[in-house]
Each structure stands twice: as structure tokens, then as C-alpha cells.
Design a protein around this motif. Structure first.
Motif, PDB file in Angstrom:
ATOM      1  N   PHE A 106       0.831  -1.197   0.000  1.00 31.06           N
ATOM      2  CA  PHE A 106       0.000   0.000   0.000  1.00 31.06           C
ATOM      3  C   PHE A 106       0.867   1.250   0.000  1.00 31.06           C
ATOM      4  N   ARG A 107       0.391   2.285  -0.679  1.00 26.29           N
ATOM      5  CA  ARG A 107       0.966   3.622  -0.550  1.00 26.29           C
ATOM      6  C   ARG A 107      -0.114   4.446   0.126  1.00 26.29           C
ATOM      7  N   THR A 108       0.191   4.947   1.302  1.00 29.35           N
ATOM      8  CA  THR A 108      -0.790   5.726   2.051  1.00 29.35           C
ATOM      9  C   THR A 108      -0.946   7.114   1.436  1.00 29.35           C
ATOM     10  N   ALA A 109      -1.931   7.830   1.885  1.00 26.90           N
ATOM     11  CA  ALA A 109      -2.172   9.195   1.394  1.00 26.90           C
ATOM     12  C   ALA A 109      -0.983  10.109   1.680  1.00 26.90           C
ATOM     13  N   THR A 110      -0.181   9.782   2.703  1.00 29.19           N
ATOM     14  CA  THR A 110       0.996  10.589   3.028  1.00 29.19           C
ATOM     15  C   THR A 110       2.242  10.120   2.278  1.00 29.19           C
ATOM     16  N   GLY A 111       2.110   9.064   1.456  1.00 28.26           N
ATOM     17  CA  GLY A 111       3.228   8.585   0.654  1.00 28.26           C
ATOM     18  C   GLY A 111       4.004   7.435   1.257  1.00 28.26           C
ATOM     19  N   GLU A 112       3.641   7.005   2.446  1.00 27.84           N
ATOM     20  CA  GLU A 112       4.349   5.898   3.094  1.00 27.84           C
ATOM     21  C   GLU A 112       4.026   4.582   2.393  1.00 27.84           C
ATOM     22  N   LEU A 113       5.046   3.754   2.182  1.00 23.59           N
ATOM     23  CA  LEU A 113       4.852   2.422   1.609  1.00 23.59           C
ATOM     24  C   LEU A 113       4.851   1.398   2.733  1.00 23.59           C
ATOM     25  N   LEU A 114       3.837   0.529   2.719  1.00 23.59           N
ATOM     26  CA  LEU A 114       3.691  -0.493   3.750  1.00 23.59           C
ATOM     27  C   LEU A 114       3.278  -1.800   3.081  1.00 23.59           C
ATOM     28  N   ALA A 115       3.724  -2.916   3.650  1.00 20.43           N
ATOM     29  CA  ALA A 115       3.374  -4.223   3.085  1.00 20.43           C
ATOM     30  C   ALA A 115       2.955  -5.181   4.187  1.00 20.43           C
ATOM     31  N   VAL A 116       1.826  -5.847   3.954  1.00 22.21           N
ATOM     32  CA  VAL A 116       1.294  -6.861   4.863  1.00 22.21           C
ATOM     33  C   VAL A 116       0.915  -8.082   4.030  1.00 22.21           C
ATOM     34  N   GLY A 117       0.615  -9.175   4.709  1.00 26.05           N
ATOM     35  CA  GLY A 117       0.149 -10.361   4.010  1.00 26.05           C
ATOM     36  C   GLY A 117      -1.170 -10.093   3.304  1.00 26.05           C
ATOM     37  N   ASN A 118      -1.360 -10.695   2.148  1.00 27.88           N
ATOM     38  CA  ASN A 118      -2.573 -10.474   1.373  1.00 27.88           C
ATOM     39  C   ASN A 118      -3.688 -11.456   1.738  1.00 27.88           C
ATOM     40  N   ARG A 119      -3.405 -12.448   2.575  1.00 26.75           N
ATOM     41  CA  ARG A 119      -4.424 -13.447   2.934  1.00 26.75           C
ATOM     42  C   ARG A 119      -5.128 -13.068   4.225  1.00 26.75           C
ATOM     43  N   ASP A 120      -6.433 -12.908   4.142  1.00 26.84           N
ATOM     44  CA  ASP A 120      -7.262 -12.566   5.298  1.00 26.84           C
ATOM     45  C   ASP A 120      -7.258 -13.757   6.263  1.00 26.84           C
ATOM     46  N   PRO A 121      -6.789 -13.577   7.504  1.00 26.96           N
ATOM     47  CA  PRO A 121      -6.713 -14.701   8.436  1.00 26.96           C
ATOM     48  C   PRO A 121      -8.078 -15.176   8.951  1.00 26.96           C
ATOM     49  N   PHE A 122      -9.128 -14.451   8.659  1.00 26.09           N
ATOM     50  CA  PHE A 122     -10.475 -14.849   9.064  1.00 26.09           C
ATOM     51  C   PHE A 122     -11.205 -15.560   7.922  1.00 26.09           C
ATOM     52  N   ALA A 123     -11.274 -14.922   6.757  1.00 28.74           N
ATOM     53  CA  ALA A 123     -12.003 -15.472   5.607  1.00 28.74           C
ATOM     54  C   ALA A 123     -11.144 -16.411   4.773  1.00 28.74           C
ATOM     55  N   HIS A 124      -9.815 -16.390   5.002  1.00 31.56           N
ATOM     56  CA  HIS A 124      -8.849 -17.200   4.237  1.00 31.56           C
ATOM     57  C   HIS A 124      -8.884 -16.876   2.747  1.00 31.56           C
ATOM     58  N   SER A 125      -9.248 -15.645   2.411  1.00 29.58           N
ATOM     59  CA  SER A 125      -9.278 -15.179   1.028  1.00 29.58           C
ATOM     60  C   SER A 125      -8.044 -14.308   0.765  1.00 29.58           C
ATOM     61  N   TRP A 126      -7.615 -14.297  -0.487  1.00 28.69           N
ATOM     62  CA  TRP A 126      -6.438 -13.522  -0.891  1.00 28.69           C
ATOM     63  C   TRP A 126      -6.907 -12.166  -1.416  1.00 28.69           C
ATOM     64  N   ASP A 127      -7.304 -11.245  -0.506  1.00 26.55           N
ATOM     65  CA  ASP A 127      -7.902 -10.006  -0.985  1.00 26.55           C
ATOM     66  C   ASP A 127      -7.632  -8.768  -0.127  1.00 26.55           C
ATOM     67  N   ILE A 128      -6.696  -8.832   0.775  1.00 29.26           N
ATOM     68  CA  ILE A 128      -6.409  -7.661   1.627  1.00 29.26           C
ATOM     69  C   ILE A 128      -6.031  -6.449   0.777  1.00 29.26           C
ATOM     70  N   ALA A 129      -5.337  -6.658  -0.346  1.00 32.55           N
ATOM     71  CA  ALA A 129      -4.939  -5.548  -1.224  1.00 32.55           C
ATOM     72  C   ALA A 129      -6.144  -4.782  -1.764  1.00 32.55           C
ATOM     73  N   VAL A 143       9.691  -2.266   3.691  1.00 30.75           N
ATOM     74  CA  VAL A 143       9.582  -1.870   2.286  1.00 30.75           C
ATOM     75  C   VAL A 143      10.611  -0.785   2.006  1.00 30.75           C
ATOM     76  N   ARG A 144      11.215  -0.850   0.810  1.00 28.19           N
ATOM     77  CA  ARG A 144      12.094   0.222   0.373  1.00 28.19           C
ATOM     78  C   ARG A 144      11.942   0.423  -1.131  1.00 28.19           C
ATOM     79  N   LEU A 145      12.373   1.596  -1.581  1.00 29.10           N
ATOM     80  CA  LEU A 145      12.397   1.906  -3.017  1.00 29.10           C
ATOM     81  C   LEU A 145      13.831   1.881  -3.492  1.00 29.10           C
ATOM     82  N   ARG A 146      14.034   1.360  -4.697  1.00 25.97           N
ATOM     83  CA  ARG A 146      15.368   1.316  -5.293  1.00 25.97           C
ATOM     84  C   ARG A 146      15.269   1.817  -6.736  1.00 25.97           C
ATOM     85  N   PRO A 147      16.083   2.838  -7.100  1.00 25.73           N
ATOM     86  CA  PRO A 147      16.082   3.294  -8.494  1.00 25.73           C
ATOM     87  C   PRO A 147      16.454   2.141  -9.427  1.00 25.73           C
TER      88      PRO A 147
END
Length: 120
Positions: A49-72, A114-118
Motif C-alpha cells: 500500500f501507498r498511504t495518502a501521506t506517501g508511506e509504503l507499507l506491506a502486509v500479508g494479502n491473505r485474510d486470516p479470518f475469511a482465508h481469502s487472498w484479498d487484503i490488497a 519496504v524500500r524503493l530502489r532506483p
């Protein structure tokens, strides 16, 4: 992070100290607050995710409750200044910095540095 034409790779840190390239940063610059699902070595997925303030964050995409691949695909926001994402199916709220479910702290999403690399 501001929109530029310069190509930059989004990299996630691994537990063994390596960095893996998962996408081009321009994929995250089109819509602040939206996520992008990326494949990880070994078949897992992360949601970057890129937040509204520009921060990049990464989490698992699998919902631990529904077991679906849709957090993104979740809706982003914030609680007490912490960036969050709401799971699409169960609407459970997760802290994007820690992965902890704010509705049930016994469950959490994995998180990656998370990091950015040119690239050019």
C-alpha cells in the motif's frame, strides 16, 4: 512519494536479510490509499500500500479470518494516526504498520519492511 517518470522498484525485506523486488513503484502512484497484490517467492502474497501521506507499507494479502487472498482490495484509512486497511469480506480492521487486527488482536497479518530502489 510523488509521481515521477523515474522507474523505481518496490522491494520487500525477507527474514534472512535479503531484499526482493515485487513491483514497479509507478503501480502504486496512481491511486493513493489503494493496494497492489504481489507474488512472493514460495507462492505467498503480500499487499503493498501507498498511504495518502506517501508511506509504503506491506502486509500479508491473505485474510486470516475469511482465508481469502484479498487484503490488497481493502479500504484504507487510519485509527489514532495509524494507517489501516479493512478486509473486503469481513470488514475487520488491520494496522498496516504492525499487521495486528484491531477487532481481534489475537490475529495478525505478516508485515514486511519496504524500500524503493532506483532501476535506471
Amino acid at each position: 512519494m510523488h509521481r515521477t517518470d523515474q522507474a523505481r522498484a518496490v522491494e520487500l525485506g525477507t527474514p534472512d536479510g535479503r531484499w526482493i523486488t515485487v513491483c514497479d513503484a509507478r503501480e502504486l502512484e496512481l491511486d493513493p490509499g489503494s493496494g497492489t497484490a504481489v507474488l512472493l517467492p514460495g507462492g505467498g502474497q503480500a499487499a503493498v500500500f501507498r498511504t495518502a501521506t506517501g508511506e509504503l507499507l506491506a502486509v500479508g494479502n491473505r485474510d486470516p479470518f475469511a482465508h481469502s487472498w484479498d487484503i490488497a482490495d481493502g479500504i484504507t484509512g487510519s485509527v489514532d494516526g495509524a494507517p489501516t486497511v479493512s478486509s473486503p469480506l469481513g470488514k475487520r480492521l488491520f494496522d498496516l504498520r504492525t499487521g495486528v487486527c484491531l477487532d481481534d488482536p489475537s490475529r495478525a497479518l505478516p508485515v514486511w519492511p519496504v524500500r524503493l530502489r532506483p532501476t535506471g
